[in-house]
Scaffold this motif. Structure first.
Motif, PDB file in Angstrom:
ATOM      1  N   VAL A 109       0.835  -1.202   0.000  1.00  0.00           N
ATOM      2  CA  VAL A 109       0.000   0.000   0.000  1.00  0.00           C
ATOM      3  C   VAL A 109       0.877   1.263   0.000  1.00  0.00           C
ATOM      4  O   VAL A 109       0.602   2.217  -0.734  1.00  0.00           O
ATOM      5  N   ARG A 110       1.955   1.247   0.773  1.00  0.00           N
ATOM      6  CA  ARG A 110       2.867   2.400   0.777  1.00  0.00           C
ATOM      7  C   ARG A 110       3.442   2.655  -0.614  1.00  0.00           C
ATOM      8  O   ARG A 110       3.669   3.794  -1.017  1.00  0.00           O
ATOM      9  N   ARG A 111       3.666   1.582  -1.362  1.00  0.00           N
ATOM     10  CA  ARG A 111       4.229   1.735  -2.713  1.00  0.00           C
ATOM     11  C   ARG A 111       3.253   2.452  -3.658  1.00  0.00           C
ATOM     12  O   ARG A 111       3.665   3.111  -4.609  1.00  0.00           O
ATOM     13  N   ILE A 112       1.950   2.307  -3.407  1.00  0.00           N
ATOM     14  CA  ILE A 112       0.964   3.038  -4.229  1.00  0.00           C
ATOM     15  C   ILE A 112       1.222   4.542  -4.114  1.00  0.00           C
ATOM     16  O   ILE A 112       1.255   5.266  -5.113  1.00  0.00           O
ATOM     17  N   PHE A 113       1.401   5.012  -2.870  1.00  0.00           N
ATOM     18  CA  PHE A 113       1.607   6.446  -2.649  1.00  0.00           C
ATOM     19  C   PHE A 113       2.890   6.915  -3.328  1.00  0.00           C
ATOM     20  O   PHE A 113       2.931   7.986  -3.931  1.00  0.00           O
ATOM     21  N   GLU A 114       3.943   6.070  -3.240  1.00  0.00           N
ATOM     22  CA  GLU A 114       5.215   6.426  -3.884  1.00  0.00           C
ATOM     23  C   GLU A 114       5.050   6.515  -5.395  1.00  0.00           C
ATOM     24  O   GLU A 114       5.509   7.472  -6.024  1.00  0.00           O
ATOM     25  N   ALA A 115       4.413   5.497  -5.987  1.00  0.00           N
ATOM     26  CA  ALA A 115       4.302   5.447  -7.447  1.00  0.00           C
ATOM     27  C   ALA A 115       3.515   6.645  -7.981  1.00  0.00           C
ATOM     28  O   ALA A 115       3.818   7.175  -9.048  1.00  0.00           O
ATOM     29  N   LYS A 116       2.500   7.075  -7.228  1.00  0.00           N
ATOM     30  CA  LYS A 116       1.662   8.192  -7.679  1.00  0.00           C
ATOM     31  C   LYS A 116       2.221   9.551  -7.281  1.00  0.00           C
ATOM     32  O   LYS A 116       1.784  10.579  -7.800  1.00  0.00           O
ATOM     33  N   GLY A 117       3.129   9.551  -6.287  1.00  0.00           N
ATOM     34  CA  GLY A 117       3.555  10.816  -5.704  1.00  0.00           C
ATOM     35  C   GLY A 117       2.426  11.428  -4.896  1.00  0.00           C
ATOM     36  O   GLY A 117       2.276  12.654  -4.828  1.00  0.00           O
ATOM     37  N   ARG A 118       1.617  10.558  -4.289  1.00  0.00           N
ATOM     38  CA  ARG A 118       0.424  11.014  -3.560  1.00  0.00           C
ATOM     39  C   ARG A 118       0.750  11.169  -2.082  1.00  0.00           C
ATOM     40  O   ARG A 118       1.401  10.315  -1.494  1.00  0.00           O
ATOM     41  N   PRO A 119       0.301  12.268  -1.450  1.00  0.00           N
ATOM     42  CA  PRO A 119       0.564  12.435  -0.015  1.00  0.00           C
ATOM     43  C   PRO A 119      -0.049  11.263   0.766  1.00  0.00           C
ATOM     44  O   PRO A 119      -1.157  10.822   0.444  1.00  0.00           O
ATOM     45  N   PRO A 120       0.679  10.760   1.778  1.00  0.00           N
ATOM     46  CA  PRO A 120       0.220   9.563   2.505  1.00  0.00           C
ATOM     47  C   PRO A 120      -1.050   9.783   3.306  1.00  0.00           C
ATOM     48  O   PRO A 120      -1.633   8.818   3.807  1.00  0.00           O
ATOM     49  N   THR A 121      -1.501  11.038   3.422  1.00  0.00           N
ATOM     50  CA  THR A 121      -2.738  11.300   4.166  1.00  0.00           C
ATOM     51  C   THR A 121      -3.984  11.182   3.292  1.00  0.00           C
ATOM     52  O   THR A 121      -5.100  11.305   3.788  1.00  0.00           O
TER      53      THR A 121
END
Ligand code: AMP
Ligand code: MG
Length: 331
Positions: A54-66
């Motif tokens: 799930v953390r990798r989704i945020f990295e791949a998108k450049g999406r803030p973790p919040t």
């Protein structure tokens, strides 16, 4: 997992489709990221119970973790395992609108890592209608967390090509199931609070929900204001061109002054004097308009237009989802 090449897999009947579906499931079970079609837009999936994935989704998108992700399930039974409780309203709404473009926000079950919901105690859950999405979730044997499969603040993808344009080389695979049919993201309804509340308008409108569970809180001022939904940035779904929203009269009056750097998306018929603008005729029906919205924005972005003049659709509830996305595109 580090990614170099993104595999192109195909959802189809027959041996190749079977092999590709299994490959997509295998990559997900190993903690990988696989984009897959849903009826709304393409999702970027990871196993929802795997915090690292799930953390990798945020990295791949450049999406803030919040920014919370939506958990996609293949059955109501599975939805009940993702939620800490399953109220009567959820049961009734699921019976009426699932599978389909309605996300229910409910208290999060302890098995779901907090990363999925950006740290919030509540989690968004949806049972998608697209057969590829359901087949994939079933094959993996676990719910999939999936935001839209585009870089943060970019235009959401409605085809495998759109996904590749934004995320190629950053994810393990794309499962190609053709163009999406709804075309904008799901309606998000918060059931974790005392009074059910629409957090994001979509294809399922407030009046339809009220027929099933009674009064829901709507957006103050229709879709003209960005919502307080966590992670819903005011500017979102945004093309690179400068977006200007105009009433039909204003657009008609300006049309003659448009040069070739301008793209126009309008419901009104193109006037005889319309400069050199790229004029895209948009449907006057909200469902048909939604289906074409992101595809048109991607095409105009690819064509390199500098300005986008968009006619605002009518201020009617059936258009809330479309108007919300247009306002976000305009930032
Ligand atoms: P996306 O996955 O890009 O379609 O965006 C998901 C959106 O759904 C978020 O940005 C929120 O607006 C909404 N959402 C998802 N989960 C929650 C939640 N737990 N609480 C409130 N809103 C949510
Ligand atoms: Mg998104």
């Amino acid at each position: 997992m580090s990614t170099r090449t993104t595999e192109r897999l195909v959802y189809e009947r027959g041996p190749r489709g079977e092999r590709d579906l299994e490959r997509a499931a295998e990559l997900l079970r190993a903690g990988g990221l696989v984009a897959f079609p849903t009826e709304t837009v393409y999702g970027l999936g990871a196993v929802a119970l795997d915090a690292d994935a799930v953390r990798r989704i945020f990295e791949a998108k450049g999406r803030p973790p919040t920014n919370p992700l939506i958990v996609h399930v293949a059955s109501i039974e599975q939805a009940r395992q993702v939620a800490a409780n399953w109220p009567e309203a959820a049961e009734r709404l699921a019976a009426r609108f699932w599978p389909g473009p309605l996300t229910l926000v409910l208290p999060r079950a302890p098995a779901v890592p907090p990363e999925v919901s950006g740290g919030l105690e509540a989690v968004g859950i949806r049972l998608p209608a697209h057969p590829a999405a359901r087949a994939l979730i079933e094959r993996v044997g676990a719910p999939l967390a999936a935001p839209s499969a585009n870089p943060y603040t970019g235009i959401s993808p409605t085809s495998a090509e759109h996904v590749a344009k934004g995320l190629s080389g950053r994810i393990e695979a794309i499962l190609d199931g053709g163009e999406t049919t709804v075309g904008i993201e799901s309606t998000v309804l918060d059931l974790s609070v005392d009074r059910p509340r629409i957090l994001r308008p979509g294809a399922v409108c407030a009046a339809e929900i009220e027929e099933v569970i009674g009064p829901v809180e709507r957006l103050a001022g229709g879709a003209e204001e960005a919502l307080p939904s966590p992670g819903l940035a005011r500017r979102h779904y945004a093309p690179k061109a400068r977006v200007v929203l105009l009433g039909a009269d204003e657009l008609g009056a300006r049309a003659a002054s448009a040069d070739a750097s301008v793209g126009v998306m309008a419901i009104l018929p193109p006037p005889p004097a319309r400069g050199a603008a790229r004029w895209i005729a948009m449907p006057d029906d909200p469902a048909a308009y939604a289906r074409q919205l992101y595809r048109t924005l991607h095409a105009l972005e690819d064509a390199g237009v500098k300005e986008l003049w968009i006619e605002l659709p009518p201020a009617e509830e059936a258009w809330d989802g479309v108007r919300d996305r247009l306002h976000r595109a305009a930032g």
